[in-house]
Design a protein around this motif. Sequence first.
Motif, mmCIF file in Angstrom:
data_model
loop_
_atom_site.group_PDB
_atom_site.id
_atom_site.type_symbol
_atom_site.label_atom_id
_atom_site.label_comp_id
_atom_site.label_asym_id
_atom_site.label_seq_id
_atom_site.Cartn_x
_atom_site.Cartn_y
_atom_site.Cartn_z
ATOM 1 N N LYS A 191 0.835 -1.196 0.000
ATOM 2 C CA LYS A 191 0.000 0.000 0.000
ATOM 3 C C LYS A 191 0.877 1.256 0.000
ATOM 4 C CE LYS A 191 -3.994 -2.020 2.371
ATOM 5 N NZ LYS A 191 -3.494 -3.390 2.533
ATOM 6 N N ASP A 192 0.502 2.231 -0.824
ATOM 7 C CA ASP A 192 1.265 3.475 -0.846
ATOM 8 C C ASP A 192 0.819 4.375 0.313
ATOM 9 O OD1 ASP A 192 -1.115 4.851 -1.637
ATOM 10 O OD2 ASP A 192 -0.652 4.488 -3.745
ATOM 11 N N GLU A 193 1.584 5.437 0.552
ATOM 12 C CA GLU A 193 1.318 6.318 1.699
ATOM 13 C C GLU A 193 -0.048 6.988 1.599
ATOM 14 O OE1 GLU A 193 4.409 9.075 2.525
ATOM 15 O OE2 GLU A 193 5.977 7.549 2.685
ATOM 16 N N GLU A 194 -0.465 7.319 0.400
ATOM 17 C CA GLU A 194 -1.772 7.972 0.225
ATOM 18 C C GLU A 194 -2.906 7.034 0.642
ATOM 19 O OE1 GLU A 194 -4.564 9.896 -3.326
ATOM 20 O OE2 GLU A 194 -2.478 9.338 -3.751
ATOM 21 N N THR A 195 -2.800 5.778 0.237
ATOM 22 C CA THR A 195 -3.830 4.792 0.596
ATOM 23 C C THR A 195 -3.873 4.585 2.104
ATOM 24 O OG1 THR A 195 -3.572 3.648 -1.516
ATOM 25 C CG2 THR A 195 -4.584 2.397 0.283
ATOM 26 N N ALA A 208 -2.875 6.683 4.455
ATOM 27 C CA ALA A 208 -3.395 7.898 5.093
ATOM 28 C C ALA A 208 -4.912 7.985 4.947
ATOM 29 C CB ALA A 208 -2.731 9.131 4.490
ATOM 30 N N ARG A 209 -5.427 7.617 3.783
ATOM 31 C CA ARG A 209 -6.878 7.662 3.560
ATOM 32 C C ARG A 209 -7.605 6.680 4.483
ATOM 33 N NH1 ARG A 209 -6.771 6.378 -1.288
ATOM 34 N NH2 ARG A 209 -7.507 4.231 -1.214
#
Length: 248
Positions: A199-203, A205-206
């Motif tokens: 998972k990337d950081e944006e995912t 954080a969301r």
Amino acid sequence: MTEQTTTPRRVAIVTGGSRGIGREAAARLAADGFAVVVNYAGNRAEAESAVAAIAAAGGEALAFRADVADETAVSALFDRAEEAYGGVDVVVHAAGVMILAPLAETDLDVLDRMHRTNIRGTFVVNQQAARRLRRGGAVINVSTSMLALRLPGYGAYAASKGAVEAITMILAREMRGRDVTVNAVAPGPTATELFLDGKDEETIARMAAQPPLERLGTPEDIAEVVAFLAGPARWVNGQVLRANGGIV
């Protein structure tokens, strides 16, 4: 002269106990006075590290390798717990596999692998628990709040955990007269290696922003629920506790 009686030490088996939620649950139960058998599938170093950490904190534990879907290996796991500590009181079944993909793109070999561990493994571990747990014991299976969230990509994983919840509900009723509780804990997004992988950081954080408490869960959060079900929660039975910060 008064005769003093000592309460036997309670004993827990924790599958998937070398990492993530399982490891934290093992540490918490050891801190609560349990002797713990840390089951692992393949990473001996991680399992021995978990045992060493428990020992360093004053607890008692040993590691045992077993594929949870292999009935002979799981029987040997329970044998080892009984030989070392005299019996088994609590089983925390945290071993699991999560591989994500849209349903249309899911490789059926991956589906079979996930279902072997998550469904057959739960059945095999719970079967031995049903046969062997002492009175006053508890079975605690680990499900997922993704069943309620219904996020794309989680179809195969959520389906396998739906089976975990079905096994939990039915076994609770089959244990009538045994004084053994059977429940499941269903974590929401929790900051474990299993969850964070890929998972990337944006995912991340969301997903962390979704619960009203505005953070990911931690393995310690889930271990607290496990400890509750393993100890004082004798009137909680046949339930799924969705430990997810209020996300669903």
